[in-house]
Write a protein that holds these residues in place. Sequence first.
Motif, mmCIF file in Angstrom:
data_model
loop_
_atom_site.group_PDB
_atom_site.id
_atom_site.type_symbol
_atom_site.label_atom_id
_atom_site.label_comp_id
_atom_site.label_asym_id
_atom_site.label_seq_id
_atom_site.Cartn_x
_atom_site.Cartn_y
_atom_site.Cartn_z
ATOM 1 N N ILE A 78 -5.752 -5.415 -10.441
ATOM 2 C CA ILE A 78 -5.299 -6.491 -11.334
ATOM 3 C C ILE A 78 -4.206 -6.048 -12.294
ATOM 4 C CG2 ILE A 78 -7.424 -7.823 -11.224
ATOM 5 C CD1 ILE A 78 -8.339 -6.419 -13.772
ATOM 6 N N TRP A 79 -3.940 -4.733 -12.339
ATOM 7 C CA TRP A 79 -2.876 -4.228 -13.210
ATOM 8 C C TRP A 79 -2.425 -2.874 -12.685
ATOM 9 C CZ3 TRP A 79 -2.118 0.150 -16.177
ATOM 10 C CH2 TRP A 79 -1.055 0.100 -17.100
ATOM 11 N N TYR A 80 -1.107 -2.649 -12.725
ATOM 12 C CA TYR A 80 -0.529 -1.388 -12.269
ATOM 13 C C TYR A 80 0.236 -0.715 -13.395
ATOM 14 C CZ TYR A 80 -1.041 -3.400 -7.537
ATOM 15 O OH TYR A 80 -1.515 -3.972 -6.391
ATOM 16 N N ALA A 81 0.101 0.605 -13.491
ATOM 17 C CA ALA A 81 1.025 1.397 -14.311
ATOM 18 C C ALA A 81 2.263 1.709 -13.468
ATOM 19 C CB ALA A 81 0.353 2.694 -14.766
ATOM 20 N N ASN A 82 3.314 2.164 -14.136
ATOM 21 C CA ASN A 82 4.516 2.640 -13.437
ATOM 22 C C ASN A 82 5.128 1.577 -12.536
ATOM 23 O OD1 ASN A 82 6.402 4.727 -12.891
ATOM 24 N ND2 ASN A 82 5.340 5.269 -10.997
ATOM 25 N N ASP A 83 5.034 0.287 -12.962
ATOM 26 C CA ASP A 83 5.622 -0.832 -12.214
ATOM 27 C C ASP A 83 5.124 -0.914 -10.781
ATOM 28 O OD1 ASP A 83 7.118 -1.949 -14.259
ATOM 29 O OD2 ASP A 83 8.868 -0.693 -13.860
ATOM 30 N N GLY A 84 3.927 -0.381 -10.525
ATOM 31 C CA GLY A 84 3.368 -0.481 -9.193
ATOM 32 C C GLY A 84 3.839 0.587 -8.223
ATOM 33 N N TYR A 85 4.649 1.552 -8.706
ATOM 34 C CA TYR A 85 5.097 2.619 -7.822
ATOM 35 C C TYR A 85 4.008 3.681 -7.710
ATOM 36 C CZ TYR A 85 9.818 0.712 -7.827
ATOM 37 O OH TYR A 85 10.899 -0.110 -7.657
ATOM 38 N N PRO A 86 3.678 4.104 -6.503
ATOM 39 C CA PRO A 86 2.625 5.110 -6.330
ATOM 40 C C PRO A 86 3.087 6.498 -6.735
ATOM 41 C CG PRO A 86 3.612 4.578 -4.213
ATOM 42 C CD PRO A 86 4.241 3.645 -5.222
ATOM 43 N N VAL A 87 2.125 7.377 -6.934
ATOM 44 C CA VAL A 87 2.406 8.767 -7.308
ATOM 45 C C VAL A 87 1.676 9.680 -6.337
ATOM 46 C CG1 VAL A 87 2.770 8.217 -9.744
ATOM 47 C CG2 VAL A 87 0.469 8.782 -8.947
ATOM 48 N N PRO A 88 2.115 10.946 -6.196
ATOM 49 C CA PRO A 88 1.485 11.848 -5.231
ATOM 50 C C PRO A 88 0.129 12.361 -5.702
ATOM 51 C CG PRO A 88 3.247 12.966 -6.416
ATOM 52 C CD PRO A 88 3.319 11.525 -6.815
ATOM 53 N N ARG A 89 -0.650 12.825 -4.754
ATOM 54 C CA ARG A 89 -1.930 13.459 -5.054
ATOM 55 C C ARG A 89 -1.717 14.596 -6.058
ATOM 56 N NH1 ARG A 89 -6.871 14.110 -2.489
ATOM 57 N NH2 ARG A 89 -6.158 12.788 -0.751
ATOM 58 N N GLY A 90 -2.638 14.700 -6.987
ATOM 59 C CA GLY A 90 -2.536 15.742 -7.995
ATOM 60 C C GLY A 90 -1.849 15.302 -9.277
#
Length: 437
Positions: A78-90
């Motif tokens: 229902i809400w995303y940080a970073n404008d919905g851009y994914p980040v890598p593991r770790g």
Amino acid sequence: MACSTTYPMLFVLLIFPLHIFAQTKFTIPLGSSLTANQETTPWLSQSGDFAFGFKQIQPQNQFFLCIYYAKIKDTTIIWYANDGYPVPRGSIAELNPQNGLILRDPQGKMIWSTSPIIASNVAYAVMNNTGNFVLVGSESSVLWESFRYPTDTLLPTQILEIDDKLVSRKSESLSVPGRFYLRMLSNGNLVLVTQSRPTNFDYDAGYYNSHTSDPGDEANSGYRLIFDELGSVYILKRNNHRLLLTPPNVPSISENYHRLSLDFDGVLTHYYHPKSTTSTGNERWSTLWSLPDNICLAILGETGSGVCGYNNVCHLGENQRPYCVCPKGYSLTDPNNKYGNCKPKFIPSCDEFGKGNPEDLYDFDVVTDVDWPLSDFERIYPSAEEECRKACLEDCFCAVAIYRSNSCWKKKLPLSNGRVDATLNVKAFLKIRKVST
């Protein structure tokens, strides 16, 4: 669907600050952190309904930092940080007194944070039972809250203020910002519009307008979109009247989760889902209402591709959801994006016309009740059907001809705002290249 009534302003003022302080336990202390992996426990609300944490993108080795429903089997964010851009593991999210919430990549580089919005030091954080993630300062002052920075969804007790917006996802699988925006304008209108990507240029194309602006009487203009604690959604006017968007008989909010989401296809939808812990596992989100009624036909502007990409055709499916189909002789430029642009298998060339009879080069695929109303470059009137067909055949710029009621409209590429409309009573001649023998 819409109606007007009164709603005491005092009641609104009393209810909505409560979502911030509804919970005094389960606070998240400074220094707390989350790591992007499958083992890290998220920060839960006291009720256990909502979680703040990382969710993995399957099958990719990337994660979203987000708020999601913790008790629903199929993850609903229902809400995303970073404008919905994914980040890598770790990657790590950490609660910091100066910068609030910080998101860093595995090498320690800051990717996103709630700073510089934070005006003073953070004391702790809370994942509220309402689904609102709050950063709290000294004397319980609210320094930042996810409710004030929505992505594509509103929850009960949440407000969309003047100049705030919901932004659709780019596609079913991509959560980065898409083309559709639900905005509360300063003039009092709630509008559903599109922007071009990546320039963010505002098209004049609109799919919904609440018409709650009143230049002659500012007090009669809207200024908030409110999702109240009973599950009703309405536009509140400055004179305390409201334009109700929700139909009667809203499913119980104590027994159901509710959310208002601007979906990737541009349809604003009010969903509900049973909370019952004795469910069979087959429960899904149900639609209570949505707008516009037919987004394929709701376009109000003259620019942009429409719901579907250029040369594509919008069809209305179940629950007012659009789906797109390339016409014969066209194929998707991106096979993974069925809502995207369609490329012609050939482009009419004026150089070919000197090499033979057009009848030997081209044929037509004839379909009914399909139009691209914004791609005209010539109208022929009066015209018989066969004359219309021939006029397009012999014009090297003509990709499609539309015939209706003794009129013929020639269309040029790219074709925009394609849609199926059973009320059109038109015949479309789509020019296609004959296969060489």
